[in-house]
Write a protein that holds these residues in place. Structure first.
Motif, PDB file in Angstrom:
ATOM      1  N   VAL A  94       0.747  -0.996   0.018  1.00 24.83           N
ATOM      2  CA  VAL A  94      -0.192   0.009  -0.057  1.00 24.83           C
ATOM      3  C   VAL A  94       0.752   1.102   0.018  1.00 24.83           C
ATOM      4  CG1 VAL A  94      -1.744   1.263   1.385  1.00 24.83           C
ATOM      5  CG2 VAL A  94      -1.949  -1.391   1.207  1.00 24.83           C
ATOM      6  N   PRO A  95       0.868   1.720  -1.206  1.00 33.08           N
ATOM      7  CA  PRO A  95       2.159   2.975  -1.100  1.00 33.08           C
ATOM      8  C   PRO A  95       1.761   3.974  -0.343  1.00 33.08           C
ATOM      9  CG  PRO A  95       0.662   2.705  -3.313  1.00 33.08           C
ATOM     10  CD  PRO A  95       0.306   1.851  -2.286  1.00 33.08           C
ATOM     11  N   GLU A  96       2.841   5.025  -0.331  1.00 34.25           N
ATOM     12  CA  GLU A  96       2.489   6.230   0.580  1.00 34.25           C
ATOM     13  C   GLU A  96       1.554   7.082  -0.322  1.00 34.25           C
ATOM     14  OE1 GLU A  96       6.380   8.042   0.788  1.00 34.25           O
ATOM     15  OE2 GLU A  96       5.425   9.972   1.671  1.00 34.25           O
ATOM     16  N   GLY A  97       0.805   7.800   0.236  1.00 36.76           N
ATOM     17  CA  GLY A  97      -0.023   8.886  -0.258  1.00 36.76           C
ATOM     18  C   GLY A  97      -1.263   8.042  -1.011  1.00 36.76           C
ATOM     19  N   ARG A  98      -1.515   6.662  -0.536  1.00 43.11           N
ATOM     20  CA  ARG A  98      -2.720   5.952  -0.827  1.00 43.11           C
ATOM     21  C   ARG A  98      -2.665   5.546  -2.255  1.00 43.11           C
ATOM     22  NH1 ARG A  98      -4.020   9.618   3.254  1.00 43.11           N
ATOM     23  NH2 ARG A  98      -4.845  11.529   2.024  1.00 43.11           N
ATOM     24  N   ARG A  99      -2.594   6.563  -3.140  1.00 36.05           N
ATOM     25  CA  ARG A  99      -2.693   6.083  -4.515  1.00 36.05           C
ATOM     26  C   ARG A  99      -3.719   5.203  -4.966  1.00 36.05           C
ATOM     27  NH1 ARG A  99       3.612   7.136  -6.284  1.00 36.05           N
ATOM     28  NH2 ARG A  99       2.444   7.503  -8.413  1.00 36.05           N
ATOM     29  N   ILE A 100      -4.975   5.588  -4.765  1.00 38.02           N
ATOM     30  CA  ILE A 100      -5.993   4.563  -5.083  1.00 38.02           C
ATOM     31  C   ILE A 100      -6.170   5.187  -6.653  1.00 38.02           C
ATOM     32  CG2 ILE A 100      -7.173   4.381  -2.919  1.00 38.02           C
ATOM     33  CD1 ILE A 100      -8.757   6.881  -4.148  1.00 38.02           C
ATOM     34  N   MET A 136      -7.185  -7.508  -0.892  1.00 40.90           N
ATOM     35  CA  MET A 136      -7.676  -8.198  -2.233  1.00 40.90           C
ATOM     36  C   MET A 136      -6.960  -9.204  -2.671  1.00 40.90           C
ATOM     37  SD  MET A 136     -10.942  -7.702  -2.143  1.00 40.90           S
ATOM     38  CE  MET A 136     -11.699  -8.329  -3.470  1.00 40.90           C
ATOM     39  N   ALA A 137      -5.750  -8.962  -2.617  1.00 37.72           N
ATOM     40  CA  ALA A 137      -4.531  -9.717  -3.243  1.00 37.72           C
ATOM     41  C   ALA A 137      -4.343 -11.152  -2.426  1.00 37.72           C
ATOM     42  CB  ALA A 137      -3.254  -9.278  -3.532  1.00 37.72           C
ATOM     43  N   ARG A 138      -5.041 -10.975  -1.334  1.00 35.50           N
ATOM     44  CA  ARG A 138      -4.692 -12.060  -0.134  1.00 35.50           C
ATOM     45  C   ARG A 138      -3.176 -12.276   0.006  1.00 35.50           C
ATOM     46  NH1 ARG A 138      -8.078 -17.678  -0.046  1.00 35.50           N
ATOM     47  NH2 ARG A 138     -10.043 -16.261  -0.300  1.00 35.50           N
ATOM     48  N   PRO A 139      -2.502 -11.323   0.436  1.00 34.74           N
ATOM     49  CA  PRO A 139      -1.098 -11.419   0.547  1.00 34.74           C
ATOM     50  C   PRO A 139      -0.656 -11.953   1.629  1.00 34.74           C
ATOM     51  CG  PRO A 139      -1.810  -9.016   1.038  1.00 34.74           C
ATOM     52  CD  PRO A 139      -2.950 -10.087   0.690  1.00 34.74           C
ATOM     53  N   LYS A 140       0.490 -12.846   1.642  1.00 33.80           N
ATOM     54  CA  LYS A 140       1.217 -13.468   2.650  1.00 33.80           C
ATOM     55  C   LYS A 140       1.775 -12.247   3.565  1.00 33.80           C
ATOM     56  CE  LYS A 140       2.168 -17.306   0.142  1.00 33.80           C
ATOM     57  NZ  LYS A 140       3.372 -17.858  -0.751  1.00 33.80           N
ATOM     58  N   LEU A 141       2.382 -11.363   2.865  1.00 31.84           N
ATOM     59  CA  LEU A 141       2.918  -9.989   3.578  1.00 31.84           C
ATOM     60  C   LEU A 141       2.586  -8.827   2.855  1.00 31.84           C
ATOM     61  CD1 LEU A 141       5.339  -8.789   5.128  1.00 31.84           C
ATOM     62  CD2 LEU A 141       6.791  -9.210   3.072  1.00 31.84           C
ATOM     63  N   LEU A 142       2.046  -7.949   3.765  1.00 28.92           N
ATOM     64  CA  LEU A 142       1.668  -6.684   3.579  1.00 28.92           C
ATOM     65  C   LEU A 142       2.799  -5.534   3.713  1.00 28.92           C
ATOM     66  CD1 LEU A 142      -0.787  -5.023   2.156  1.00 28.92           C
ATOM     67  CD2 LEU A 142      -1.845  -5.016   4.720  1.00 28.92           C
ATOM     68  N   LEU A 143       3.037  -4.750   2.631  1.00 31.30           N
ATOM     69  CA  LEU A 143       3.986  -3.622   3.106  1.00 31.30           C
ATOM     70  C   LEU A 143       2.988  -2.251   3.064  1.00 31.30           C
ATOM     71  CD1 LEU A 143       6.688  -4.348   0.480  1.00 31.30           C
ATOM     72  CD2 LEU A 143       6.328  -5.376   2.780  1.00 31.30           C
ATOM     73  N   LEU A 144       3.265  -1.526   4.132  1.00 28.24           N
ATOM     74  CA  LEU A 144       2.608  -0.441   4.456  1.00 28.24           C
ATOM     75  C   LEU A 144       3.247   0.880   4.415  1.00 28.24           C
ATOM     76  CD1 LEU A 144      -0.184  -1.672   7.152  1.00 28.24           C
ATOM     77  CD2 LEU A 144      -0.561  -1.237   4.518  1.00 28.24           C
ATOM     78  N   ASP A 145       2.958   1.874   3.566  1.00 28.59           N
ATOM     79  CA  ASP A 145       4.013   2.979   3.517  1.00 28.59           C
ATOM     80  C   ASP A 145       3.466   4.095   4.042  1.00 28.59           C
ATOM     81  OD1 ASP A 145       5.977   4.790   3.081  1.00 28.59           O
ATOM     82  OD2 ASP A 145       6.429   4.466   1.314  1.00 28.59           O
ATOM     83  N   GLU A 146       3.659   4.512   5.322  1.00 30.59           N
ATOM     84  CA  GLU A 146       2.829   5.771   5.883  1.00 30.59           C
ATOM     85  C   GLU A 146       1.543   5.786   5.836  1.00 30.59           C
ATOM     86  OE1 GLU A 146       4.856   8.430   7.129  1.00 30.59           O
ATOM     87  OE2 GLU A 146       6.865   8.220   6.197  1.00 30.59           O
ATOM     88  N   PRO A 147       0.894   4.853   6.195  1.00 27.83           N
ATOM     89  CA  PRO A 147      -0.704   4.713   6.119  1.00 27.83           C
ATOM     90  C   PRO A 147      -1.195   6.067   7.073  1.00 27.83           C
ATOM     91  CG  PRO A 147       0.084   3.048   7.831  1.00 27.83           C
ATOM     92  CD  PRO A 147       1.345   3.563   6.937  1.00 27.83           C
TER      93      PRO A 147
END
Lengths: 256, 325, 287, 235
Positions: free
Chosen positions: D81-87, D151-162
């Motif tokens: 989940v990139p910085e600044g949300r980027r939806i 939704m990708a059902r990740p094993k590992l979730l990377l969160l950038d500055e949520p």
């Protein structure tokens, strides 16, 4: 004495009401903060006051003159300057050039005298340079004056933006989230900087999410929610206001 | 680059080389091309102000060039003006067109501005072609006089060349001084971030109009010289392709570096002529070369020079001056 | 009536060209200034090579042209865009100009300077209604464009590839982080927009003659984009129709010499007074 | 689960990461704190293959993924989940989630099930599923970004500055949902400016300074560490 006053200012984007019938007064010489959830209209208000956007209705006065709908550079020349939430650094200019450019609007020599390099031009350049160095020393960037601005660390770029704004000789400065992306140490230093800006006789208008900064430095705070003002008062009053806690602060005290 | 000392050294070297080049070229045709190159240097110096410094992609150079050429041509042949007043008139006239073009910039940015300037160039050519009563239509204008000093007329191409070169040098100095002045910083500020410039009290529209006018004043002089060198002009020269060619000159030189733009002007005046032996292929190859430069050397000549100096500095063991960020 | 149909037909082709601009603009944020040259190339491949030289009938020629141009789109993406993907958009814009110069001149070498004339599927035959005659070619163009738009609408709203192309257009990095191969999608976008150009060229070939002048259609398409509003699919079509109608009407009521100048004047008027276009949905386009 | 060994990353000739080594085990929340420009985002982007890493090794489930193209890394089970949300602003909430599902698009049957799961976590998204992403408020966009990542059902979730740019109230909500996501079995690597918040919800943490890891350890330990306290917690 009121320096900036907004009367029934409303701004629509399409069908969306970003600022809703807002009344706001900032007095000369104070440190005033505007807080509120994301999308509550804080930055929009800054844009309206500094001429980046025109209000749908209502008006904003600065020193008793209408500024709403004026062009941005005119408003800056009248003494109301701003910084940006997302840094806007001139990528090809050095630190010193940023600040001399900030003073551009206060210089008087004309193009042809600049091409002919008259004595007045040389004197003016000397004066502008001295003034820029004084401001850089004030924010603590003098030792970096010949750096390309883009190679400064993030926090210092924020300071540079403030220095650039101060170089326009403003009477009031609007800081839009100046502490965003700053380290704890840098935001503590910012508290001192904001106070000393006020001590130079410049009124400070502050928007930020860092409550430690806002509650510490400001004398009066207004809270926006959905474009409407839901509270106004001293930091203590705001912190205890149930509406503000409900809409914005939350019950926990975990945020710094 | 932002290094005015490097710029000045390069400018001196270039103008000295250009001054020495004339006697070395023996072919009459290439002597003529060299004179054209210097005229293009003058015009590209103008484009440098609006494109290189102020960052506005100006695609209407052919319009400025055409108007300037016709002003001098018509002023000397039909209004009976002398060469000098006519040259001043063409400079001021094109400078005024800078204001006319600058007005749309009140509201336009980026592509919109570029396309408007393309439109400006095309409409200019259209008018030059169809307003026959004044411009002579597709037949053009004949018998345009050469410059003169008192009774001494520069009919000799070599004399004409040195005269143009002197003007080019003076104008390059003016451009360099302007670049180093507070206005130069303002140009660059507007180029980097217009909104930020507005926010610190700079009238970015005014600055852009100023850059357009400066460009016009310079191009007017170059265009006047062009008419006078050829002594005959017709409208089909001032095409969109030519506008692109001027933009490419700046690009080849490296955006924002005056000596680069000047070298670009010289190279791109000679290149098509030297590729002529390829006949039909030459413009296609020319397109490919430009494409290659854009892709593989986007910094242009200036970028290559900077890379070279950087490597040399590193090789000498001087560390980078600034820390990483 | 005659002019209205002719204007709409011409306009719908300008609309296709405008869509070509828009797709690339949305996908990578640049204006492909060689779009008009793509139309010209499509026209030449169809008219000059497949029809005249090889004598292929309409449909196979159309399909082959479309395929050739789709491949060409992918190649040109590789050459003018991919190496510059991290550079300033103005560099890409300039590289597309260079590509345009190259294409124009290479077509001179390949197909010569004489215009190629192609007779359409229906020749000069037309429909007579109430005393006015309408060329079948124009009706055919309108039907083709409408079908194409319907397919396109379905593709972008319903298919995963279509949706991922939209996602890449809006935020490339985010799309890559979703596992979407952004550069593949961009290549597809170029292929699609070149195909649109090719179809435009094929449909226009019987109306105009095929020559380097056909590349001017690029300018009309650009005008259509501006008039309709940048980046907006409906806007591109509306803008195209406006340009087509203006052109046909000014040719018949004012002067055919001035018709292009009038289109240009309207374009500049829009640029200055209403840069967001008729629909005005698109936000500011900046470089 | 994820291991970085002596990773160096460059932007042009500027070195952004110096010999960064870190580890994330299955089931953990690990946080990476540091000043702006310290290289936190660069670390995440190196893992995702967006920044080329000429030196060092990045291992995911003992498989070398260094320098792999981004899509293949996503398909291995890492989501970011990139910085600044980027939806995607011009796609609806549903279409945004659909894009999140992209790596698993060959199993459309599971879409509904996953959708239900993220709607349960973020009910507000269900109410607004046909709205364009760009019209959501900042907090809702952050929820959408998280949901899209899940939704990708990740094993590992990377969160950038949520928490970046969110109001204090929303920051709390977002942090609570991160804890919830972790409880449901997703491993999390969290990059945060807001160090106090990050350390409170994480198990372990690393401090990044000018591109190098300087301090690491248990989150409780870090909170007690004098240097961390003075530089990042403002105490």
């Amino acid at each position: 004495m009121a320096l900036l006053s907004a009367r029934q200012v409303t701004k629509y984007f399409g069908g969306l009401c970003a600022v809703d019938n807002l009344d706001l007064t900032v007095n000369e010489g104070e440190i005033f903060a505007l807080i509120g959830p994301n999308g509550s209209g804080k930055t929009t208000f800054t844009n309206l006051a500094t001429g980046m956007m025109a209000p749908t209705s209502g008006h904003i006065e600065f020193q008793g003159t209408f500024v709403s709908g004026q062009r941005p550079h005119i408003i800056t020349q009248m003494g109301l300057v701003r910084t940006f939430q997302n840094l806007r650094i001139f990528s090809s200019l050095t630190v010193l050039e940023h600040v001399t450019l900030g003073h551009f609007c206060r210089t008087t020599t004309r193009v042809w005298s600049n091409v002919l390099r008259t004595r007045q031009v040389k004197e003016e350049e000397e004066k502008v340079r001295a003034r820029a160095e004084e401001i850089l020393a004030f924010v603590g960037l003098l030792d970096r004056k010949d750096w390309p601005a883009r190679s400064l660390p993030y926090g210092q770029q924020r300071l540079l933006e403030i220095a650039r704004a101060l170089a326009t000789d403003p009477r009031m400065i609007m800081l839009d989230e100046p502490a965003a992306g700053m380290t704890m140490q840098e935001s503590s230093d910012l508290i001192h900087l904001i106070r000393s800006i006020r001590d130079r006789g410049i009124t400070v208008f502050l928007i930020d999410h860092k409550m430690r900064l806002v509650m510490n430095v400001s004398e009066r705070i207004a809270v926006l929610n959905f474009g409407r003002k839901i509270a106004e008062g001293t930091p203590k009053e705001i912190q205890e206001n149930p509406d503000v806690i409900e809409a914005y602060l939350g019950k926990g005290r975990r945020t710094a | 680059m932002g290094n005015s000392r490097l710029r000045n050294i390069c400018l001196v070297i270039i103008f000295v080389l250009l001054a020495c080049a004339e006697p070395l070229i023996t072919s009459r045709f290439y002597k003529f091309v060299l004179a054209l190159a210097v005229i293009n240097v003058i015009m590209v110096t103008g484009l440098h102000v609006i494109f290189g410094l102020t960052g506005q992609i100006f695609m209407g150079m052919a319009g400025f060039w055409g108007i300037g050429s016709y002003i001098l041509a018509l002023a000397t042949t039909k209004m009976g003006l002398g060469f000098w007043p006519a040259l001043i008139l063409s400079s001021v006239g094109v400078g005024f067109m800078g204001v006319v073009l600058g007005i749309p910039t009140l509201r336009l940015k980026g592509y919109y501005l570029s396309i408007t300037t393309i439109g400006f160039g095309e409409i200019t050519r259209f008018i030059l072609m169809n307003w026959s009563a004044v411009t002579g239509g597709v037949f053009g204008v004949f018998n345009i006089p050469r410059p003169h000093f008192g009774g001494f007329v520069l009919t000799n191409d070599a004399h004409f060349y040195y005269f143009s070169l002197a003007l080019a040098a003076i104008l390059a100095v003016v451009a360099a001084i302007l670049e180093d002045s507070k206005y130069g910083t303002a140009f660059k500020g507007v180029r980097d971030d217009e909104l930020a410039a507005d926010a610190i009290g700079i009238d970015s529209t005014g600055i852009k109009v100023m850059a357009f006018v400066t460009c016009g004043l310079f191009v007017g002089i170059g265009a006047g010289l062009y008419s006078s060198l050829l002594t005959y002009i017709s409208p089909e020269v001032f095409t969109l392709e030519e506008s692109f060619r001027f933009v490419t000159m700046v690009l080849v030189g490296g955006i924002g570096f005056l000596p680069g733009a000047i070298v670009g002007a010289v190279v791109l005046t000679f290149l098509p002529e030297m590729l002529r032996f390829l006949q039909a292929w030459y413009l296609a190859i020319y397109g490919l070369i430009v494409l290659g430069i854009v892709i593989y050397q986007p910094g242009g000549i200036a970028g290559a020079l900077q890379g070279f100096l950087e490597r040399r500095r590193l090789a000498r063991g001087e560390g980078k001056q600034y820390g990483t960020a | 009536m005659q002019q209205i149909v002719a204007g709409l037909a011409l306009g719908s082709i300008y609309g296709l060209v405008a869509l070509g601009y828009n797709f690339i603009f949305n996908a990578v944020g640049i204006v492909n200034l060689a779009q008009g040259d793509f139309v010209m190339l499509g026209g030449y491949i169809y008219g000059g090579t497949l029809t005249l030289l090889l004598g292929l009938p309409f449909l196979p020629a159309l399909v082959l042209t479309a395929i050739a141009m789709a491949i060409f789109g992918i190649i040109s993406q590789r050459i003018v865009y991919y190496p510059l993907r991290d550079a300033h958009p103005r560099m890409v814009m300039l590289s597309t100009i260079a590509l345009g110069i190259f294409l124009k001149n290479i077509s001179l070498i390949a197909w010569g300077t004489y215009p190629v004339s192609v007779s359409g599927l229906f020749g000069q035959r037309g429909l007579r209604i109430a005393g006015v005659s309408i060329l079948y070619q124009y009706i055919f163009i309108l039907i083709c464009v409408i079908i194409l738009l319907a397919i396109q609408q379905f593709f972008f709203k319903k298919t995963t590839v279509g949706k991922s192309m939209r996602a890449v257009a809006q935020d490339r990095l985010a799309a890559m982080l979703m596992g979407i191969d952004a550069y593949k999608m961009i290549a597809i976008t170029f292929a699609y927009s070149s195909t649109l150009a090719a179809i435009g060229g094929v449909l226009l070939a019987p109306v105009f003659m095929v020559s380097q002048v056909l590349a001017n259609v690029g300018l009309k398409g650009f005008a259509a984009c501006v008039i309709g509003g940048w980046g907006d699919i409906t806007g591109a079509v509306i803008g195209g129709l406006v340009v087509g109608l203006v052109e046909v009407f000014s040719a018949s009521y004012i002067s055919s010499v001035y018709k292009d100048a009038i289109v240009f004047a309207i374009l500049i008027g829009f640029l200055i007074f209403r840069p967001q276009g008729i629909l005005g949905r698109a936000t500011e386009v900046s470089l | 689960m994820l291991r970085l060994e002596n990773v160096n990353a460059f932007y042009g000739h500027i070195q952004a990461l110096h010999e960064v080594s870190l580890e994330v085990s299955a089931g953990e929340i690990v946080c990476l704190i540091g000043a702006n420009g310290a290289g936190k985002t660069t670390t995440l982007m190196s893992i995702m293959g967006v920044v080329s890493t000429p030196q060092g090794k990045i291992l995911f489930e003992d498989e070398d993924i260094t320098g792999r193209p981004t899509p293949s890394i996503v398909h291995k089970g890492i989501s970011c989940v990139p910085e600044g949300r980027r939806i995607f602003p011009q796609l609806t909430v549903m279409e945004n989630l659909d894009m999140g599902f992209y790596p698993r698009r060959d199993r459309p049957a599971e879409f509904e099930e996953d959708l239900e799961r993220v709607f349960q976590l973020f009910p507000v998204l269900k109410e607004r599923k046909d709205q364009l992403g760009g019209t959501l408020s900042g907090g809702q966009q952050q929820m959408l970004a998280l949901a899209r990542g899940l939704m990708a059902r990740p094993k590992l979730l990377l969160l950038d500055e949520p928490s970046l740019g969110l109001a204090p109230l929303l920051v709390e909500q977002v942090m609570e949902s991160i804890v919830e996501i972790n409880k449901q079995g997703t491993t999390v690597l969290l990059v945060e400016q807001n160090a106090l918040m990050a350390l409170e919800i994480s198990h372990r943490g690393y401090v990044l300074e000018t591109g190098a890891i300087t301090i690491s350890g248990d989150s409780q330990e870090l909170m007690a560490n004098a240097q961390v306290r003075s530089s990042y917690l403002g105490a």
